[in-house]
Design a protein around this motif. Sequence first.
Motif, PDB file in Angstrom:
ATOM      1  N   ARG A   1       0.854  -1.205   0.000  1.00 28.69           N
ATOM      2  CA  ARG A   1       0.000   0.000   0.000  1.00 28.69           C
ATOM      3  C   ARG A   1       0.879   1.241   0.000  1.00 28.69           C
ATOM      4  O   ARG A   1       0.814   2.062   0.899  1.00 28.69           O
ATOM      5  N   ILE A   2       1.715   1.385  -1.027  1.00 23.67           N
ATOM      6  CA  ILE A   2       2.619   2.537  -1.125  1.00 23.67           C
ATOM      7  C   ILE A   2       1.963   3.652  -1.931  1.00 23.67           C
ATOM      8  O   ILE A   2       1.864   4.781  -1.484  1.00 23.67           O
ATOM      9  N   VAL A   3       1.530   3.339  -3.128  1.00 27.58           N
ATOM     10  CA  VAL A   3       0.828   4.298  -3.981  1.00 27.58           C
ATOM     11  C   VAL A   3      -0.653   4.139  -3.684  1.00 27.58           C
ATOM     12  O   VAL A   3      -1.226   3.082  -3.924  1.00 27.58           O
ATOM     13  N   THR A   4      -1.273   5.188  -3.152  1.00 27.98           N
ATOM     14  CA  THR A   4      -2.653   5.055  -2.683  1.00 27.98           C
ATOM     15  C   THR A   4      -3.675   5.713  -3.596  1.00 27.98           C
ATOM     16  O   THR A   4      -4.856   5.684  -3.303  1.00 27.98           O
ATOM     17  N   THR A   5      -3.254   6.302  -4.709  1.00 23.24           N
ATOM     18  CA  THR A   5      -4.209   6.900  -5.636  1.00 23.24           C
ATOM     19  C   THR A   5      -4.788   5.816  -6.530  1.00 23.24           C
ATOM     20  O   THR A   5      -4.195   4.754  -6.704  1.00 23.24           O
ATOM     21  N   GLN A   6      -5.943   6.104  -7.111  1.00 25.13           N
ATOM     22  CA  GLN A   6      -6.598   5.157  -8.001  1.00 25.13           C
ATOM     23  C   GLN A   6      -6.952   5.836  -9.313  1.00 25.13           C
ATOM     24  O   GLN A   6      -7.221   7.029  -9.348  1.00 25.13           O
ATOM     25  N   ASP A   7      -6.976   5.049 -10.367  1.00 23.62           N
ATOM     26  CA  ASP A   7      -7.425   5.524 -11.670  1.00 23.62           C
ATOM     27  C   ASP A   7      -8.926   5.278 -11.734  1.00 23.62           C
ATOM     28  O   ASP A   7      -9.368   4.155 -11.932  1.00 23.62           O
ATOM     29  N   VAL A   8      -9.711   6.336 -11.535  1.00 22.53           N
ATOM     30  CA  VAL A   8     -11.161   6.156 -11.462  1.00 22.53           C
ATOM     31  C   VAL A   8     -11.837   6.117 -12.826  1.00 22.53           C
ATOM     32  O   VAL A   8     -12.935   5.604 -12.946  1.00 22.53           O
ATOM     33  N   SER A   9     -11.195   6.632 -13.874  1.00 15.06           N
ATOM     34  CA  SER A   9     -11.832   6.608 -15.191  1.00 15.06           C
ATOM     35  C   SER A   9     -11.288   5.495 -16.073  1.00 15.06           C
ATOM     36  O   SER A   9     -11.988   4.969 -16.914  1.00 15.06           O
ATOM     37  N   GLY A  10     -10.020   5.151 -15.913  1.00 18.72           N
ATOM     38  CA  GLY A  10      -9.421   4.095 -16.717  1.00 18.72           C
ATOM     39  C   GLY A  10      -8.876   4.543 -18.052  1.00 18.72           C
ATOM     40  O   GLY A  10      -8.194   3.788 -18.735  1.00 18.72           O
ATOM     41  N   HIS A  11      -9.130   5.785 -18.452  1.00 24.31           N
ATOM     42  CA  HIS A  11      -8.692   6.248 -19.772  1.00 24.31           C
ATOM     43  C   HIS A  11      -7.167   6.237 -19.901  1.00 24.31           C
ATOM     44  O   HIS A  11      -6.627   5.707 -20.874  1.00 24.31           O
ATOM     45  N   GLY A  12      -6.479   6.828 -18.920  1.00 17.68           N
ATOM     46  CA  GLY A  12      -5.013   6.863 -18.980  1.00 17.68           C
ATOM     47  C   GLY A  12      -4.402   5.476 -18.956  1.00 17.68           C
ATOM     48  O   GLY A  12      -3.420   5.192 -19.651  1.00 17.68           O
ATOM     49  N   THR A  13      -4.980   4.585 -18.165  1.00 16.16           N
ATOM     50  CA  THR A  13      -4.493   3.211 -18.094  1.00 16.16           C
ATOM     51  C   THR A  13      -4.672   2.516 -19.435  1.00 16.16           C
ATOM     52  O   THR A  13      -3.779   1.808 -19.910  1.00 16.16           O
ATOM     53  N   ALA A  14      -5.808   2.729 -20.072  1.00 12.69           N
ATOM     54  CA  ALA A  14      -6.061   2.118 -21.379  1.00 12.69           C
ATOM     55  C   ALA A  14      -5.075   2.627 -22.426  1.00 12.69           C
ATOM     56  O   ALA A  14      -4.516   1.849 -23.199  1.00 12.69           O
ATOM     57  N   VAL A  15      -4.836   3.933 -22.438  1.00  8.18           N
ATOM     58  CA  VAL A  15      -3.903   4.518 -23.400  1.00  8.18           C
ATOM     59  C   VAL A  15      -2.486   4.009 -23.146  1.00  8.18           C
ATOM     60  O   VAL A  15      -1.750   3.679 -24.083  1.00  8.18           O
TER      61      VAL A  15
END
Length: 85
Positions: free
Chosen positions: A26-40
């Motif tokens: 649990r080091i990086v605690t932010t989440q990708d809520v839309s998924g767009h950047g992850t998909a790209v």
Amino acid sequence: GRPPEGFAIGREYNAVQINETLDGARIVTTQDVSGHGTAVAGILAGGKTDVFEGVATECSLLVVKLRQNVGEPFTQILCVQLHIV
């Protein structure tokens, strides 16, 4: 993570911290809520499988996660943060 050098806000994580988070830490605690950047990012740098191969599988990524203020374009925020203006 700490703010990047020269910045008073934000968080910077290195590859080790990100990979440890992907393995369950649990080091990086932010989440990708839309998924767009992850998909790209997957399209760009995804590894090769039987059904998929990223465009640039050997590349390294510099990931910048931004929170948009109302009426302020993402690219404007990014350019200011990277001192490209």
